[in-house]
Motif scaffolding. Structure first.
Motif, PDB file in Angstrom:
ATOM      1  N   ASP A  57       0.812  -1.216   0.000  1.00 12.55           N
ATOM      2  CA  ASP A  57       0.000   0.000   0.000  1.00 12.55           C
ATOM      3  C   ASP A  57       0.847   1.269   0.000  1.00 12.55           C
ATOM      4  O   ASP A  57       0.384   2.323  -0.464  1.00 12.55           O
ATOM      5  N   SER A  58       2.069   1.202   0.525  1.00 12.81           N
ATOM      6  CA  SER A  58       2.926   2.395   0.538  1.00 12.81           C
ATOM      7  C   SER A  58       3.099   2.952  -0.863  1.00 12.81           C
ATOM      8  O   SER A  58       3.109   4.175  -1.065  1.00 12.81           O
ATOM      9  N   TYR A  61      -0.129   4.815  -1.915  1.00 10.77           N
ATOM     10  CA  TYR A  61      -0.243   6.130  -1.294  1.00 10.77           C
ATOM     11  C   TYR A  61       0.711   7.137  -1.938  1.00 10.77           C
ATOM     12  O   TYR A  61       0.342   8.281  -2.215  1.00 10.77           O
ATOM     13  N   VAL A 152       3.915  -2.373  11.540  1.00  4.83           N
ATOM     14  CA  VAL A 152       3.129  -1.542  10.618  1.00  4.83           C
ATOM     15  C   VAL A 152       3.054  -0.104  11.114  1.00  4.83           C
ATOM     16  O   VAL A 152       2.922   0.833  10.317  1.00  4.83           O
ATOM     17  N   TYR A 157       2.208   3.563   5.963  1.00  6.69           N
ATOM     18  CA  TYR A 157       0.810   3.169   5.878  1.00  6.69           C
ATOM     19  C   TYR A 157      -0.014   4.190   6.668  1.00  6.69           C
ATOM     20  O   TYR A 157       0.524   5.058   7.349  1.00  6.69           O
ATOM     21  N   SER A 354      -4.605  -9.598   6.073  1.00  3.40           N
ATOM     22  CA  SER A 354      -4.525  -8.224   6.580  1.00  3.40           C
ATOM     23  C   SER A 354      -5.315  -8.014   7.860  1.00  3.40           C
ATOM     24  O   SER A 354      -5.232  -6.932   8.460  1.00  3.40           O
TER      25      SER A 354
END
Length: 406
Positions: A57-58, A61, A152, A157, A354
């Motif tokens: 996801d980094s 973003y 995390v 994130y 997740s």
């Protein structure tokens, strides 16, 4: 006992001094996790910084921060992964920090995560301290830092940013600062879809306070007011006016609702457009049916059956912790928030790996454990927390160098 709803909040400097042991302990636990990650990654010929800032996801973003919305990937099976699935507050902050510093978008996300994680730790301490005292506050923060997927919190994130906003919004509700609670809930709603859980907590507390003669929520959700009813905009002693409560409730859902409506307009699919975007990622809410099938599917061989048993044990543990929160008589907004985060995490239909990460913002689940640890001798609680922190550091390094998030 002093009414927690009417107790004046300490000045910022005094509050920071009170929280200093928790923040220092938090920094130490996370530093241990990062050191172990760096050593583990180096041994495998990998970059710990890349794992923290430029995977999963980094990357999405950072791409939103650099290019805006509209990017999508079409997979061979027909699924469409659109960056509209990612809420905008973290990319906005990445873009801002990139504009005023030499940091890349990924580096800016990492910096936001580090600062936000400290803010989240402070917010968790503030809530726990207000309800159960400073020792419980320190234990709650250290437990949160040492979660199995606590690494995390140091990734680019949105979990740390969201938890910080959620914790301080809940604290503002407990302190009777309704406009602040609503504003923070609004920002939480611009950070992750589960921001609706923060809005629900503000609304639950607000409705309870209106029902209870205009009082502010106390240690059991809403104060059993011994004062005469107060009307109009004249605040009760240590309380808030009707207008302030209404403003907080009005603001709370605007972030999440605004982004979802914007996505619907942007895609031309109306109010349900965001659900269509999530469907492209095979995400949805099915009451836990897909997750139950996933767990049942583990019982096909001995190794996978052990994983299935572990998953069931994890779900049971989460349920037991929530039951402990209810027996602990946590304030209503905390119960609503933790319940909503837990339900959304466990009942989502996609990305089963997740779920531990999605549960991470549900910090009220840790408060019964924190209170129990606070009652032990300091040497014993330090031994327990130290062992948990070490295990978390090792697991985080192993996990991030393996399957890791999303």
């Amino acid at each position: 006992m002093t009414d927690l709803a009417t107790r004046a909040a300490p000045p910022a400097a005094a509050a920071l001094r009170r929280a200093a042991p928790a923040l220092l302990g938090y920094a130490a636990v996370r530093a241990l996790g990062l050191v172990v990650l760096a050593l583990w990654s180096e041994a495998r010929g990998r970059s710990a910084y890349t794992l923290l800032t430029a995977r999963w996801d980094s990357l999405w973003y950072a791409r939103v921060a650099g290019l805006g919305y509209g990017y999508e990937v079409r997979l061979p099976n027909g699924d469409v992964h659109s960056n509209l699935a990612f809420f905008p507050l973290l990319p906005w902050l990445e873009r801002l920090l990139h504009a005023v510093t030499p940091l890349s978008y990924a580096g800016a996300g990492f910096a936001v995560a580090l600062v936000s994680s400290l803010a989240a730790a402070w917010g968790i301490f503030a809530v726990a301290d207000r309800l159960y005292g400073p020792r419980a506050g320190v234990c709650a923060v250290l437990l949160w830092a040492a979660l199995p997927v606590g690494i995390v919190q140091s990734m680019a994130y949105s979990e740390s940013l969201f938890t910080a906003l959620a914790a301080w919004s809940l604290y503002a509700v407990l302190a009777g600062r309704w406009p602040a609670a609503g504003s923070l809930a609004l920002l939480a709603g611009l950070t992750r879809p589960v921001g609706l859980a923060v809005a629900a907590a503000v609304w639950a507390a607000g409705i309870a306070s209106f029902v209870r003669n205009g009082s502010v929520p106390g240690p059991h959700g809403a104060r059993d007011s011994a004062h005469a009813p107060h009307h109009g905009d004249s605040p009760p002693p240590g309380g808030a006016t009707v207008r302030q409560r209404a403003l907080g409730m009005l603001l709370a859902p605007l972030g999440a609702a605004g982004y979802v409506l914007w996505v619907g307009r942007h895609t031309g699919r109306g109010p349900l457009g965001y659900l269509d975007v999530q469907a492209g990622w095979r995400n949805g809410f099915d009451g836990g049916y897909a997750f139950a099938r996933f767990v049942a599917g583990r019982f096909t061989s001995l190794p996978s059956a052990l994983a299935g048993v572990g998953l069931i044990a994890g779900v049971v543990l989460v349920g037991l912790l929530y039951g402990a929160c209810v027996r602990q008589r946590q304030p209503l907004p905390l119960l609503v928030y933790a319940g909503a985060v837990t339900a959304l995490a466990l009942c989502a239909s996609g990305y089963f790996g997740s779920k531990p990460r999605l549960l991470m913002p549900a910090f009220p689940l840790l408060l019964p454990l924190a209170v129990a640890l606070a009652r032990l001798r300091p040497s014993r609680s330090a031994l327990v927390l130290g062992g948990v922190a070490a295990a978390s550091a090792v697991y985080g390094a192993f996990w991030l160098n393996g399957s890791g998030p999303p």
